[in-house]
Design a protein around this motif. Structure first.
Motif, PDB file in Angstrom:
ATOM      1  N   LEU A  20       0.696  -1.153  -0.119  1.00  0.00           N
ATOM      2  CA  LEU A  20      -0.062   0.085   0.006  1.00  0.00           C
ATOM      3  C   LEU A  20       0.924   1.234  -0.172  1.00  0.00           C
ATOM      4  O   LEU A  20       1.842   1.122   0.561  1.00  0.00           O
ATOM      5  CB  LEU A  20      -0.927   0.055   1.133  1.00  0.00           C
ATOM      6  N   SER A  21       0.243   2.409  -0.367  1.00  0.00           N
ATOM      7  CA  SER A  21       1.100   3.571  -0.586  1.00  0.00           C
ATOM      8  C   SER A  21       0.059   4.699  -0.198  1.00  0.00           C
ATOM      9  O   SER A  21      -1.010   4.485  -0.250  1.00  0.00           O
ATOM     10  CB  SER A  21       1.730   3.770  -1.983  1.00  0.00           C
ATOM     11  N   GLY A  26       0.332  18.385  -2.074  1.00  0.00           N
ATOM     12  CA  GLY A  26       0.103  19.548  -1.401  1.00  0.00           C
ATOM     13  C   GLY A  26       0.608  19.849  -0.097  1.00  0.00           C
ATOM     14  O   GLY A  26       0.724  20.865   0.387  1.00  0.00           O
ATOM     15  N   GLY A  27       1.126  18.785   0.373  1.00  0.00           N
ATOM     16  CA  GLY A  27       1.497  18.594   1.706  1.00  0.00           C
ATOM     17  C   GLY A  27       2.984  17.779   1.816  1.00  0.00           C
ATOM     18  O   GLY A  27       3.365  17.416   0.972  1.00  0.00           O
ATOM     19  N   THR A  28       3.493  17.928   3.053  1.00  0.00           N
ATOM     20  CA  THR A  28       4.860  17.328   3.205  1.00  0.00           C
ATOM     21  C   THR A  28       4.708  16.099   4.335  1.00  0.00           C
ATOM     22  O   THR A  28       4.556  16.592   5.539  1.00  0.00           O
ATOM     23  CB  THR A  28       5.660  18.209   3.746  1.00  0.00           C
ATOM     24  N   LEU A  29       4.689  15.001   4.030  1.00  0.00           N
ATOM     25  CA  LEU A  29       4.660  13.793   4.863  1.00  0.00           C
ATOM     26  C   LEU A  29       5.860  13.844   5.815  1.00  0.00           C
ATOM     27  O   LEU A  29       5.673  13.345   7.171  1.00  0.00           O
ATOM     28  CB  LEU A  29       4.794  12.366   4.335  1.00  0.00           C
ATOM     29  N   ALA A  30       7.007  14.447   5.450  1.00  0.00           N
ATOM     30  CA  ALA A  30       8.319  14.433   6.364  1.00  0.00           C
ATOM     31  C   ALA A  30       8.086  15.154   7.644  1.00  0.00           C
ATOM     32  O   ALA A  30       8.842  15.115   8.534  1.00  0.00           O
ATOM     33  CB  ALA A  30       9.440  15.023   5.537  1.00  0.00           C
ATOM     34  N   ASP A  31       6.879  16.033   7.561  1.00  0.00           N
ATOM     35  CA  ASP A  31       6.655  16.714   8.861  1.00  0.00           C
ATOM     36  C   ASP A  31       6.088  15.893   9.890  1.00  0.00           C
ATOM     37  O   ASP A  31       6.082  16.616  11.090  1.00  0.00           O
ATOM     38  CB  ASP A  31       5.874  18.103   8.396  1.00  0.00           C
ATOM     39  N   TYR A  32       5.663  14.934   9.659  1.00  0.00           N
ATOM     40  CA  TYR A  32       4.766  14.089  10.797  1.00  0.00           C
ATOM     41  C   TYR A  32       5.250  12.758  10.903  1.00  0.00           C
ATOM     42  O   TYR A  32       5.747  12.161   9.859  1.00  0.00           O
ATOM     43  CB  TYR A  32       3.512  14.166  10.161  1.00  0.00           C
ATOM     44  N   ASN A  77       7.869  11.988  -0.667  1.00  0.00           N
ATOM     45  CA  ASN A  77       6.706  12.231  -0.128  1.00  0.00           C
ATOM     46  C   ASN A  77       5.774  11.041  -0.128  1.00  0.00           C
ATOM     47  O   ASN A  77       4.449  11.260  -0.277  1.00  0.00           O
ATOM     48  CB  ASN A  77       6.027  13.349  -0.748  1.00  0.00           C
ATOM     49  N   THR A  78       6.266   9.765   0.190  1.00  0.00           N
ATOM     50  CA  THR A  78       5.269   8.570   0.242  1.00  0.00           C
ATOM     51  C   THR A  78       5.554   7.891   1.461  1.00  0.00           C
ATOM     52  O   THR A  78       6.810   7.728   1.803  1.00  0.00           O
ATOM     53  CB  THR A  78       5.807   7.620  -0.927  1.00  0.00           C
ATOM     54  N   LEU A  79       4.298   7.409   1.924  1.00  0.00           N
ATOM     55  CA  LEU A  79       4.403   6.248   3.034  1.00  0.00           C
ATOM     56  C   LEU A  79       4.000   5.146   2.352  1.00  0.00           C
ATOM     57  O   LEU A  79       3.122   5.042   1.623  1.00  0.00           O
ATOM     58  CB  LEU A  79       3.345   6.791   4.107  1.00  0.00           C
TER      59      LEU A  79
END
Length: 116
Positions: A20-21, A26-32, A77-79
């Motif tokens: 899963l991805s 428009g956001g930054t996953l790295a901030d969280y 920018n991917t989890l």
């Protein structure tokens, strides 16, 4: 707020694998600190796994420990959630979100169906 989009779900046989991805247009996953949750039919949403900002620390629900692996690529920018040796009781809609989610809205999720 962080808008989240999940993908990669589908139909898989028990014992199989799925990846899963999650992205944040428009956001930054790295901030969280981020995590995955799931909701099976007729049940409440439950925690699956979480990962820290750098990706070096993670923890899992006992039910998926040793079978699932959470990872992140901050440059892309991917989890991700690698699901191996899936079981019928892994069938659910899977969601990503901040950990803890707080007031951040949930995305539409991605359906995972495991057949026996």
């Amino acid at each position: 707020q962080l808008r989240l989009v999940e993908s990669g779900g589908g139909l898989v046989q028990a014992g199989g694998s799925l990846r899963l991805s999650c992205t944040a247009p428009g956001g930054t996953l790295a901030d969280y600190v981020m995590g995955w949750w799931r909701q099976a039919p007729g049940k409440e949403r439950e925690f699956v796994a979480a990962i820290n900002w750098s990706g070096q620390g993670s923890y899992y629900a006992p039910s998926v420990q040793g079978r699932f692996a959470i990872s992140r690529d901050n440059a892309k920018n991917t989890l991700s959630l690698q699901m191996d040796n899936v079981r019928v009781d892994d069938t659910a809609i899977y969601y990503c979100n901040m950990n803890p989610p707080g007031q951040n809205p949930w995305g539409q999720g991605t359906q995972v169906t495991v057949s026996s």
